[in-house]
Design an enzyme around this catalytic site. Structure first.
Site, PDB file in Angstrom:
ATOM      1  N   CYS A 318       0.820  -1.212   0.000  1.00  0.00           N
ATOM      2  CA  CYS A 318       0.000   0.000   0.000  1.00  0.00           C
ATOM      3  C   CYS A 318       0.856   1.265   0.000  1.00  0.00           C
ATOM      4  CB  CYS A 318      -0.869  -0.054   1.249  1.00  0.00           C
ATOM      5  SG  CYS A 318      -1.822   1.416   1.474  1.00  0.00           S
ATOM      6  N   ARG A 417     -12.617   0.297  -5.534  1.00  0.00           N
ATOM      7  CA  ARG A 417     -12.188   0.269  -4.142  1.00  0.00           C
ATOM      8  C   ARG A 417     -11.906   1.682  -3.606  1.00  0.00           C
ATOM      9  NH1 ARG A 417      -7.580  -0.843  -1.185  1.00  0.00           N
ATOM     10  NH2 ARG A 417      -8.179  -2.267   0.484  1.00  0.00           N
TER      11      ARG A 417
HETATM   12  P1  IMP Z   1      -0.872  -6.961   3.896  1.00  0.00           P
HETATM   13  O1  IMP Z   1      -1.390  -8.136   4.631  1.00  0.00           O
HETATM   14  O2  IMP Z   1       0.041  -6.098   4.728  1.00  0.00           O
HETATM   15  O3  IMP Z   1      -0.256  -7.322   2.569  1.00  0.00           O
HETATM   16  O4  IMP Z   1      -2.132  -6.008   3.599  1.00  0.00           O
HETATM   17  C1  IMP Z   1      -3.258  -6.434   2.887  1.00  0.00           C
HETATM   18  C2  IMP Z   1      -4.280  -5.337   2.892  1.00  0.00           C
HETATM   19  O5  IMP Z   1      -3.802  -4.197   2.150  1.00  0.00           O
HETATM   20  C3  IMP Z   1      -5.584  -5.654   2.187  1.00  0.00           C
HETATM   21  O6  IMP Z   1      -6.455  -6.432   2.978  1.00  0.00           O
HETATM   22  C4  IMP Z   1      -6.151  -4.285   1.889  1.00  0.00           C
HETATM   23  O7  IMP Z   1      -6.813  -3.714   2.975  1.00  0.00           O
HETATM   24  C5  IMP Z   1      -4.909  -3.472   1.629  1.00  0.00           C
HETATM   25  N1  IMP Z   1      -4.669  -3.260   0.188  1.00  0.00           N
HETATM   26  C6  IMP Z   1      -4.807  -4.132  -0.831  1.00  0.00           C
HETATM   27  N2  IMP Z   1      -4.436  -3.575  -2.004  1.00  0.00           N
HETATM   28  C7  IMP Z   1      -4.059  -2.320  -1.723  1.00  0.00           C
HETATM   29  C8  IMP Z   1      -3.572  -1.241  -2.519  1.00  0.00           C
HETATM   30  O8  IMP Z   1      -3.355  -1.339  -3.725  1.00  0.00           O
HETATM   31  N3  IMP Z   1      -3.343  -0.090  -1.842  1.00  0.00           N
HETATM   32  C9  IMP Z   1      -3.554   0.054  -0.518  1.00  0.00           C
HETATM   33  N4  IMP Z   1      -3.961  -0.935   0.273  1.00  0.00           N
HETATM   34  C10 IMP Z   1      -4.228  -2.114  -0.329  1.00  0.00           C
END
Ligand code: IMP
Length: 497
Positions: A318, A417
């Site tokens: 993100c 989104r």
């Molecule tokens: P991770 O487990 O730290 O990889 O975070 C996953 C979470 O990041 C997802 O459940 C979303 O809430 C968020 N997310 C997914 N795609 C994006 C993006 O492109 N930008 C910002 N947040 C994202």
């Protein structure tokens, strides 16, 4: 004038848990990881309870039917990604619901008037060699017999031979009755050397089949998350644009729970979406998000959300905080929303589960999130590393990696989104395209993570997540104590130095 908050926005790694007294009965095996995912009134049970506090992210690189099946078998739940055509998403949901998990609703059925040709055609199509014969040829008709490969000889029997002439008729079948447990069914299967046991109701109507091989698998997955028809459970993401078409298709596919997939849930678009679903499909369960404070939480609760997802900008892929300057450290967000949830419960007697979404890097972060008040966590990067996720595995140098991209990246193009009205297409990205190290099978990795969570909870003297939330003691760490926390001042054997 703008409000400037004096407190610092903190992340998980800035906290540690202090151990509490570990009582002798608080062994890792005794720890109960079940947790609510849908709202419930004091003294009542939630409609859905997870068997482990973990769900997978609503992302193209993470949650398809294969991952959903693997995770539900371990007790968690996936939200199938919504950045795909409605019918394709509904088909993924259907695949999870049809997956065999002990008690199987037969999808290969004939009536007595069908022929050997029909039986072979079904076998070819479904790959199943046990075919139920019912009065109306459906999965819930009156059971009249069973056909397996042992009932016909292709070299001798004509293809137009009627099923009634070669099936094993009901009078010669061994059957079980509704209410039987999987273990009792298995005893019968072994005692009579059967491959499958039909389960019928008092009117002889077929309910399920139990297969010998499924029982073995079931035994290895005691935490499987199942609905009341003994099928694996699955969730699905939706957006605030096409929900009027997407939601009925997902409900028709028998999805168990929905979640609005949005980077910023504190919006009128989200309120409209949740309210529309609650008005038109009162039995549907729907989570909202994402929010990072009390105001956002209350807005979604008052809109009718069954659970609320917390986190903006903490996801590994993100870049929302860099691009837009909005968000909040994940720990601070969870702590504030959990307080709001507890106050709301105190006032109304209604408990709204909260999910900490994004930013989990180490396994202990899951336990920290729970201790801070989250009821469950959502992870993307974690699951993107496994065999079961739909993203490609590639070789880089001497090791394997898997591709992992954000829903807000150009690659996913999931602009719904980021709904702020107006044009669907945004002019900048909120996520990146990346690799994560390949880590093998979901089950093997999850078992390690869960055993660490249980072990930490045991050190904290907490036998359940609720107990942990009520009794955990968290302290802030200084940057120098972070160095103390890793291996330090030694020469690691496998390092070059
Ligand atoms: P991770 O487990 O730290 O990889 O975070 C996953 C979470 O990041 C997802 O459940 C979303 O809430 C968020 N997310 C997914 N795609 C994006 C993006 O492109 N930008 C910002 N947040 C994202």
């Amino acid at each position: 004038m703008a409000i400037i908050y004096p407190d610092i926005s903190r992340t998980f790694s800035e906290y540690l848990l202090l151990p509490n007294l570990t009582t002798k009965d608080c062994t890792p095996e005794n720890i109960d990881l079940r947790t609510p995912i849908t709202k419930f009134a004091k003294g009542e049970k939630p409609a859905i309870t997870l068997n482990i506090p973990i769900v997978s992210a609503i992302m193209q690189a993470v949650s398809n039917d294969t991952l959903a099946i693997a995770l539900a078998k371990c007790g968690g739940l996936s939200f199938i990604y919504c950045s795909q055509p409605i019918e394709e998403q509904a088909e993924m949901v259907r695949k999870v619901k049809k997956h065999k998990s002990g008690f199987v609703v037969s999808d290969s059925n004939v009536s007595v008037n069908h022929t050997l040709r029909d039986v072979l055609a079904i076998k070819e199509k479904t790959g199943h060699s046990t075919i139920a014969v019912t009065d109306d040829g459906t999965a819930n008709g009156k059971l009249l017999g069973i056909v397996t490969g042992r009932d016909y000889r292709l070299s001798r029997d004509p293809l137009d031979k009627k099923v009634s002439e070669f099936m094993t008729p009901f009078k010669d079948l061994i059957v079980g009755y509704v209410g039987i447990t999987l273990s009792e069914a298995n005893d019968i299967i072994w005692e009579h050397k059967l491959n499958a046991l039909p389960i019928i109701d008092k009117d002889q109507r077929l309910q399920y089949l139990v297969f010998r091989k499924d029982y073995e698998e079931h035994k290895q997955n005691p935490l499987q998350l199942m609905d009341d028809k003994k099928r694996l459970m699955v969730g699905a993401g939706i957006n605030t644009r096409d929900y009027k078409e997407r939601v009925p298709a997902l409900l028709e596919a028998e999805v168990d729970i929905l979640c609005v997939d949005s980077s910023d849930g504190f919006s009128e678009y989200q309120r409209e979406t949740i309210q529309y679903i609650k008005e038109n499909y009162p039995d549907a369960k729907i989570g909202g998000g994402n929010v990072v404070d009390r105001e956002g939480f209350m807005y979604l609760v008052e809109s009718g959300a069954d659970f609320v997802k917390v986190g903006i900008g903490g996801g590994s892929i993100c870049i929302t905080r860099e691009q837009k300057g909005i968000g909040r450290g994940q720990a601070s967000a969870v702590i504030e929303v959990a307080q709001a949830r507890d106050e709301y419960f105190e006032k109304t007697g209604i408990y709204i589960p909260i999910c900490s979404d994004g930013g989990i890097v180490h396994d202990y972060h899951v336990t920290l999130a729970l201790a801070m008040g989250a009821d469950f966590v959502m992870m993307g990067r974690y699951f993107a590393r496994f065999d079961e996720s739909p993203n490609k595995k590639v070789k880089r140098g001497n090791s394997y990696v898997k591709e992992y991209w954000g829903e807000g990246s150009n690659r996913a193009r999931n602009w719904q989104r980021y709904d702020q009205g107006g044009s669907v297409h945004m002019k900048f990205e909120e996520g990146v395209d990346s690799y994560v190290p390949y880590a093998g099978k979901l089950k093997d990795n999850l078992e390690v993570t869960l055993s660490k969570i249980r072990s930490t909870m045991s050190s904290c003297g907490a036998k359940s997540i609720k107990h942990l939330q009520e009794t955990a003691r968290l302290v802030l760490v200084s940057s120098t104590s972070l160095i103390e926390g890793g291996a330090h001042d030694i020469i690691l054997k496998d390092s070059e130095y």
